[in-house]
Write a protein that holds these residues in place. Structure first.
Motif, PDB file in Angstrom:
ATOM      1  N   VAL A   1     116.792 -26.190  57.915  1.00 56.77           N
ATOM      2  CA  VAL A   1     115.746 -26.257  58.931  1.00 56.77           C
ATOM      3  C   VAL A   1     115.043 -27.609  58.826  1.00 56.77           C
ATOM      4  N   ILE A   2     114.851 -28.253  59.944  1.00 54.38           N
ATOM      5  CA  ILE A   2     114.209 -29.561  60.008  1.00 54.38           C
ATOM      6  C   ILE A   2     112.787 -29.351  60.519  1.00 54.38           C
TER       7      ILE A   2
ATOM      8  N   SER B   1     120.301 -25.164  61.633  1.00 53.31           N
ATOM      9  CA  SER B   1     120.159 -26.625  61.731  1.00 53.31           C
ATOM     10  C   SER B   1     119.454 -26.977  63.031  1.00 53.31           C
ATOM     11  N   ARG B   2     118.188 -26.646  63.065  1.00 55.73           N
ATOM     12  CA  ARG B   2     117.385 -26.868  64.269  1.00 55.73           C
ATOM     13  C   ARG B   2     116.015 -27.387  63.861  1.00 55.73           C
ATOM     14  N   LEU B   3     115.324 -27.992  64.802  1.00 58.23           N
ATOM     15  CA  LEU B   3     113.980 -28.515  64.552  1.00 58.23           C
ATOM     16  C   LEU B   3     112.966 -27.397  64.733  1.00 58.23           C
TER      17      LEU B   3
ATOM     18  N   PHE C   1     115.853 -39.938  66.593  1.00 55.97           N
ATOM     19  CA  PHE C   1     116.633 -39.360  65.511  1.00 55.97           C
ATOM     20  C   PHE C   1     117.613 -38.286  65.966  1.00 55.97           C
ATOM     21  N   GLY C   2     117.224 -37.504  66.951  1.00 51.37           N
ATOM     22  CA  GLY C   2     118.063 -36.373  67.346  1.00 51.37           C
ATOM     23  C   GLY C   2     117.798 -35.188  66.422  1.00 51.37           C
ATOM     24  N   VAL C   3     118.419 -34.053  66.697  1.00 50.40           N
ATOM     25  CA  VAL C   3     118.208 -32.840  65.917  1.00 50.40           C
ATOM     26  C   VAL C   3     119.546 -32.158  65.673  1.00 50.40           C
ATOM     27  N   GLY C   4     119.758 -31.723  64.449  1.00 48.18           N
ATOM     28  CA  GLY C   4     120.945 -30.947  64.123  1.00 48.18           C
ATOM     29  C   GLY C   4     122.253 -31.679  64.386  1.00 48.18           C
ATOM     30  N   GLY C   5     122.251 -33.000  64.182  1.00 47.85           N
ATOM     31  CA  GLY C   5     123.472 -33.760  64.417  1.00 47.85           C
ATOM     32  C   GLY C   5     123.677 -34.165  65.864  1.00 47.85           C
TER      33      GLY C   5
ATOM     34  N   PHE D   1     111.967 -23.363  68.146  1.00 47.90           N
ATOM     35  CA  PHE D   1     113.015 -24.200  67.578  1.00 47.90           C
ATOM     36  C   PHE D   1     113.651 -25.028  68.679  1.00 47.90           C
ATOM     37  N   ILE D   2     113.986 -26.275  68.353  1.00 49.57           N
ATOM     38  CA  ILE D   2     114.670 -27.157  69.283  1.00 49.57           C
ATOM     39  C   ILE D   2     116.032 -27.476  68.680  1.00 49.57           C
ATOM     40  N   GLY D   3     117.028 -27.388  69.477  1.00 50.01           N
ATOM     41  CA  GLY D   3     118.371 -27.697  69.017  1.00 50.01           C
ATOM     42  C   GLY D   3     119.360 -26.691  69.562  1.00 50.01           C
ATOM     43  N   PRO D   4     120.618 -26.907  69.284  1.00 53.72           N
ATOM     44  CA  PRO D   4     121.649 -26.034  69.849  1.00 53.72           C
ATOM     45  C   PRO D   4     121.586 -24.627  69.281  1.00 53.72           C
ATOM     46  N   GLU D   5     121.716 -23.653  70.163  1.00 52.33           N
ATOM     47  CA  GLU D   5     121.796 -22.264  69.728  1.00 52.33           C
ATOM     48  C   GLU D   5     123.263 -21.922  69.523  1.00 52.33           C
TER      49      GLU D   5
END
Length: 180
Positions: A17-18, A133-135, A153-157, A117-121
């Motif tokens: 978790v970021i 692996s999400r913000l 930076f982006g999130v989760g790759g 959370f922000i990022g791919p589900e």
């Protein structure tokens, strides 16, 4: 106990978790520009007046409390107004139009949360460390510095990108299609 021990969930969370603090430290985003003339134009463009800033927003920022104001509002609905109104005015509800009280995350923190959370589900039927692996955001409102960190930076790759969809008004919907 079997379900909890099935996967190392806590380890995944601790490692993957970021948080926004981690993102800000890791990314060192460029500082957003502070152009007072641009700020004034943006405030006007988004429908804020000096009264809104002084009577509503300033007390909230200074005192961490809502500003007190009249419950009455005699401004006509945006769809019935003869004057130019901002897009946001079309989505506001007047007091008498609301049947339920607003959700209050401060006073109702036991039963609700603004965390998101922000990022791919991922696929909810599978379990993997990639799922976390999400913000993690404590609330959905972010400032310019945090937005710059996400963009930088982006999130989760995943990397983010900005899509400029501005176009001359004279071009109409076709201009928007071309801009996108």
């Amino acid at each position: 106990a079997g379900l909890v021990a099935k996967q190392p969930y806590q380890k995944w969370i601790d490692e993957r978790v970021i948080t926004m603090d981690q993102l800000l430290k890791a990314s060192k985003p460029p500082q957003p520009s502070t152009d007072k003339a641009l700020d004034t134009r943006l405030l006007r463009g988004f429908g804020y007046t000096s009264e809104t800033l002084d009577l509503l927003l300033l007390p909230m920022a200074r005192d961490a409390m809502e500003g007190l104001g009249s419950m009455g509002n005699d401004v006509p609905l945006a769809c019935l107004s003869t004057r130019s109104r901002t897009m946001f005015d079309y989505f506001k509800q007047l007091f008498a139009q609301v049947t339920n009280p607003p959700i209050d995350p401060i006073r109702e923190h036991i039963v609700m949360s603004l965390t998101c959370f922000i990022g791919p589900e991922r696929n909810v039927l599978a379990e993997s460390p990639d799922h976390v692996s999400r913000l993690y955001l404590e609330h959905p409102v972010i400032n310019d510095k945090e937005l710059a960190a996400i963009k930088h930076f982006g999130v989760g790759g995943y990397k983010s990108t900005t899509i400029d969809a501005t176009f001359p008004l004279s071009e109409g919907p076709e201009g928007l299609k071309a801009a996108i």
